[in-house]
Design a protein around this motif. Structure first.
Motif, short mmCIF file in Angstrom:
data_model
loop_
_atom_site.label_atom_id
_atom_site.label_comp_id
_atom_site.label_asym_id
_atom_site.label_seq_id
_atom_site.Cartn_x
_atom_site.Cartn_y
_atom_site.Cartn_z
N ASP A 1 0.77 -1.23 0.46
CA ASP A 1 0.33 -0.51 -0.10
C ASP A 1 0.85 1.44 0.11
OD1 ASP A 1 -2.62 -1.56 0.16
OD2 ASP A 1 -2.55 -1.28 1.90
N ALA A 2 2.34 1.00 0.40
CA ALA A 2 3.39 2.90 0.21
C ALA A 2 2.34 2.60 -0.83
CB ALA A 2 4.29 2.01 1.51
N ALA A 3 3.34 2.25 -2.05
CA ALA A 3 3.55 2.50 -3.38
C ALA A 3 3.03 3.34 -3.76
CB ALA A 3 3.54 1.68 -4.48
N GLU A 4 1.37 3.35 -3.75
CA GLU A 4 0.31 4.77 -3.72
C GLU A 4 0.08 5.48 -2.88
OE1 GLU A 4 -5.07 4.92 -4.65
OE2 GLU A 4 -3.82 2.70 -3.36
N LEU A 5 0.38 5.48 -1.66
CA LEU A 5 0.28 7.08 -1.08
C LEU A 5 1.87 7.18 -1.19
CD1 LEU A 5 -0.03 5.25 2.46
CD2 LEU A 5 -1.73 6.59 0.78
N ALA A 6 2.84 6.76 -1.65
CA ALA A 6 4.35 7.70 -2.24
C ALA A 6 3.86 8.23 -3.65
CB ALA A 6 5.37 7.00 -2.03
N GLN A 7 3.13 7.74 -3.79
CA GLN A 7 2.99 9.00 -5.57
C GLN A 7 1.75 10.09 -5.50
OE1 GLN A 7 1.53 5.74 -8.27
NE2 GLN A 7 3.23 4.62 -8.89
N ARG A 8 1.40 9.97 -4.46
CA ARG A 8 0.65 10.31 -3.86
C ARG A 8 0.87 11.82 -3.36
NH1 ARG A 8 -4.63 8.03 -1.33
NH2 ARG A 8 -5.49 10.51 -1.21
N LEU A 9 2.44 11.62 -2.56
CA LEU A 9 2.81 12.08 -2.18
C LEU A 9 3.47 13.18 -3.63
CD1 LEU A 9 3.58 10.73 1.26
CD2 LEU A 9 2.02 11.92 0.99
N ASP A 10 4.16 12.13 -4.11
CA ASP A 10 5.08 12.46 -5.26
C ASP A 10 4.44 13.80 -5.73
OD1 ASP A 10 7.18 11.44 -4.31
OD2 ASP A 10 6.91 9.68 -5.80
N THR A 11 2.74 14.20 -6.50
CA THR A 11 2.17 14.52 -6.43
C THR A 11 1.94 16.34 -6.14
OG1 THR A 11 1.59 12.81 -8.37
CG2 THR A 11 0.60 14.86 -8.20
N ALA A 12 2.07 15.48 -5.15
CA ALA A 12 1.53 16.88 -3.92
C ALA A 12 2.78 18.06 -3.68
CB ALA A 12 1.13 16.58 -2.63
N TYR A 13 4.13 17.35 -4.37
CA TYR A 13 5.49 18.11 -3.53
C TYR A 13 5.57 18.19 -5.11
CZ TYR A 13 10.60 17.71 -3.86
OH TYR A 13 11.34 19.18 -4.14
N ILE A 14 5.58 18.06 -6.28
CA ILE A 14 5.97 18.76 -7.39
C ILE A 14 4.51 19.86 -7.31
CG2 ILE A 14 5.22 18.99 -9.68
CD1 ILE A 14 6.03 15.69 -9.49
N GLU A 15 3.32 20.08 -6.83
CA GLU A 15 3.25 21.03 -7.37
C GLU A 15 2.77 22.13 -6.23
OE1 GLU A 15 -0.80 23.44 -8.40
OE2 GLU A 15 0.43 21.81 -9.21
N LEU A 16 3.20 21.43 -4.95
CA LEU A 16 3.23 22.42 -3.70
C LEU A 16 5.24 22.95 -4.09
CD1 LEU A 16 2.56 20.61 -0.63
CD2 LEU A 16 1.46 22.86 -1.48
N LYS A 17 6.19 22.53 -4.27
CA LYS A 17 7.39 22.96 -5.17
C LYS A 17 7.34 23.84 -6.34
CE LYS A 17 11.52 21.69 -6.88
NZ LYS A 17 12.74 20.63 -7.21
N ASP A 18 5.53 24.04 -6.91
CA ASP A 18 6.04 25.52 -8.08
C ASP A 18 4.91 26.04 -7.84
OD1 ASP A 18 6.60 23.37 -10.36
OD2 ASP A 18 4.69 22.64 -11.17
N VAL A 19 4.26 26.17 -6.22
CA VAL A 19 3.80 27.33 -5.40
C VAL A 19 4.75 27.65 -4.67
CG1 VAL A 19 1.86 27.45 -3.91
CG2 VAL A 19 1.92 26.30 -5.57
N ALA A 20 5.40 27.01 -4.63
CA ALA A 20 7.19 27.68 -3.15
C ALA A 20 7.54 28.66 -4.43
CB ALA A 20 7.29 26.63 -2.22
N ALA A 21 7.84 28.38 -5.73
CA ALA A 21 8.73 28.94 -7.22
C ALA A 21 7.88 30.42 -7.07
CB ALA A 21 9.34 27.91 -7.70
N GLU A 22 6.37 30.52 -7.60
CA GLU A 22 5.65 31.23 -7.71
C GLU A 22 5.62 32.14 -6.68
OE1 GLU A 22 4.13 31.91 -10.51
OE2 GLU A 22 4.58 30.80 -11.38
N VAL A 23 5.71 31.44 -5.58
CA VAL A 23 5.41 32.85 -4.26
C VAL A 23 6.46 33.42 -3.76
CG1 VAL A 23 5.71 32.65 -1.93
CG2 VAL A 23 3.38 31.13 -2.53
#
Length: 558
Positions: free
Chosen positions: A263-285
């Motif tokens: 089950d960790a694989a799916e959860l890790a992928q979701r965190l990866d997606t969230a990480y990419i989105e938040l990293k972009d937001v941080a760059a914009e800020v």
């Protein structure tokens, strides 16, 4: 031709059903017997205004109905029925008018409801009631012109002229409006140019105001914005507590147990997606933090530009830059029109002048036809007036040009008259006596009579004449009845009554229910008695009867 007349509950008439015949008919009766009442009833059929007081006392409705034979009136009558969407039963056209005590008035042609305007139009075509009042028309130039055009059969020429005249009048009004507009524009030209220059100098751009207002708000709150962006950047990217870094640590932890915990694989992928989105937001800020700078000089410049735009909107009473631009463009168009106005005005003046020339050409054709008809009328009138006891009378038609074309042409027609050779010709209404005017009108009517004309009713046209003149008037009316379709004369003179081919009498009767008027067609013996009474009054002797028979023999001889 009027064939039948039916009247119910009108004034002193309870019920009247009368048939009429072609040719020359006469109507006699004592003063007050009801002849004018019958004419009033016919007037209702001609579209005259209704007086509810005319309804017989005690009745709730008054009806006047007439049957006409219009077969001989030609294509013009057919077109009238077609244009007004009426059934064209020409051999038996029924015209009816109803009045109610409640004040309602209704009109019908062949049982189809019509307006009073249509009824009046039809009435003018089928019946011509000539009374002493109509003699006043002799003083009106429009009537005189209509007589000349009628004799000349100028309707086609009048139609052609009227079309060009209408075009000229329309173009003339447009030219005048253009001149007024140009004069007004020229008066305001300096002011309009000032306004146009002012708006042009403002270098207006659609959407600029909204952009400047947003920029102004940003600079006025620059410190608050930078503070909030700093707090957001710190929360996202702080070295030990930043959300981005902690999210990456969590993703790595889950990726480390993927092989032992599915089950960790799916959860890790979701965190990866969230990480990419938040990293972009941080760059914009971070980028926005660098963009937000408080520059007092720029803020002053933006506010100055906005003040300029607001001031112009208030001055021109609009609410947007787009509306200011529309005013600027409109002023530009008007200024361009002023600059090119002389050329446009010259073109319009040339077009109007051409139409005026065409109008004058058609008017000249009409004038020549009128001049030709006028000479014919003068000759005919000379002969007819001589027969009517005016051997030295002179009748002349003066046709003079007018300054500007009118709806009726380019002529002014005047009937000139003199009863004797020693008097100068003057307008007929100014020099002719009542009896002379009556004879002039009768002569004109007789000359214009035609087989397809309306029924003519002469209402006491013989007033002021007697003897041989009355007999000549009767002969003319009889002649009209022979060549036209139907002539009816209401008369007090036995000389005229005796020459009618049909004789009607109107009389009044006193009954317990009140006074009533009646009308009947007389037999030959009744005619003798009626004419004898007209000759001698209430006392009818053998001499009066013999005289009446002699008058009727003249009618038979004719």
């Amino acid at each position: 031709m009027l064939r039948q007349l039916h009247i119910r509950n009108f004034a002193l008439i309870d019920q009247l059903d009368m048939e009429f015949h072609p040719g020359f008919s006469v109507v006699t009766g004592e003063t007050g017997a009801g002849k004018s009442i019958i004419l009033g009833a016919i007037g209702l059929l001609l579209g005259q205004r209704a007086d509810m007081k005319a309804i017989k006392q005690g009745a709730d409705k008054c009806i006047v109905e007439a049957h006409f034979d219009l077969q001989r009136m030609g294509d013009g009558m057919v077109r009238f029925f077609e244009e007004n969407e009426l059934d064209a039963d020409l051999p038996d056209t029924i015209v009816r008018r109803e009045l109610t005590a409640s004040g309602k008035s209704r009109a019908f042609v062949n049982d189809v409801p019509v307006s009073l305007a249509v009824l009046k139009d039809l009435g003018e075509r089928i019946i011509d009631v000539h009374s002493q009042h109509q003699n006043l028309l002799l003083g009106k130039h429009d009537f005189q012109l209509a007589v000349v055009d009628g004799v000349a059969a100028n309707q086609p020429l009048l139609s052609a002229y009227g079309k060009v005249y209408g075009q000229w009048r329309l173009a003339s009004r447009e030219l005048e409006a253009l001149r007024e507009q140009m004069a007004q524009n020229q008066q305001n030209q300096d002011f309009m140019k000032f306004q146009h220059d002012e708006l042009t100098a403002a270098r207006l751009i659609d959407g600029e105001q909204e952009e400047l207002e947003a920029r102004c708000d940003t600079m006025e709150h620059a410190e608050d914005i930078k503070q909030s962006l700093f707090q957001a950047d710190n929360a996202l990217q702080a070295e030990t507590t930043g959300i981005v870094g902690q999210l990456r640590t969590a993703a790595h932890a889950l990726h480390g147990i993927e092989r032992v915990f599915a089950d960790a694989a799916e959860l890790a992928q979701r965190l990866d997606t969230a990480y990419i989105e938040l990293k972009d937001v941080a760059a914009e800020v971070s980028a926005r933090m660098d963009d937000v700078e408080f520059d007092p000089a720029e803020l002053e410049s933006v506010n100055s530009r906005l003040d300029r735009l607001y001031s112009l909107q208030k001055k021109y009473r609009v609410e947007s830059v787009a509306q200011l631009m529309a005013i600027r463009d409109d002023l530009g168009a008007k200024l361009s029109a002023i600059e090119g106005g002389d050329e446009l005005l010259a073109e319009k003046e040339h077009a109007v002048q051409q139409l005026l020339s065409h109008c004058m050409q058609h008017g000249e054709t009409l004038r020549q036809a009128r001049i030709k008809a006028a000479r014919h009328i003068e000759q005919q009138m000379q002969q007819r007036l001589m027969a009517l006891g005016m051997p030295h009378a002179r009748f002349q038609i003066d046709i003079a040009p007018v300054a500007q074309p009118t709806a009726n042409g380019i002529d002014r027609v005047a009937f000139l008259f003199s009863a004797n050779t020693s008097s100068a010709l003057q307008p007929v209404s100014q020099v002719a006596s009542g009896g002379e005017i009556a004879r002039v009108m009768l002569a004109l009517k007789a000359m214009a009579a035609s087989t397809d004309g309306p029924t003519i009713i002469f209402d006491e046209i013989d007033t002021g004449v007697s003897g041989k003149i009355a007999e000549q008037m009767a002969l003319i009316m009889a002649e009209m009845g022979a060549c036209q379709q139907q002539v009816i004369s209401i008369t007090h003179l036995p000389q005229i009554a005796a020459l009618g081919t049909t004789h009607y009498k109107v009389w009044k009767e006193e009954t317990p229910q009140g006074t009533t008027s009646h009308m009947t067609m007389l037999t030959q013996q009744e005619r003798i008695a009626e004419i004898a009474q007209m000759l001698s009054g209430s006392s009818v002797g053998e001499a009066a009867i013999a005289n009446a028979k002699q008058l009727l023999k003249l009618q038979t001889a004719e």
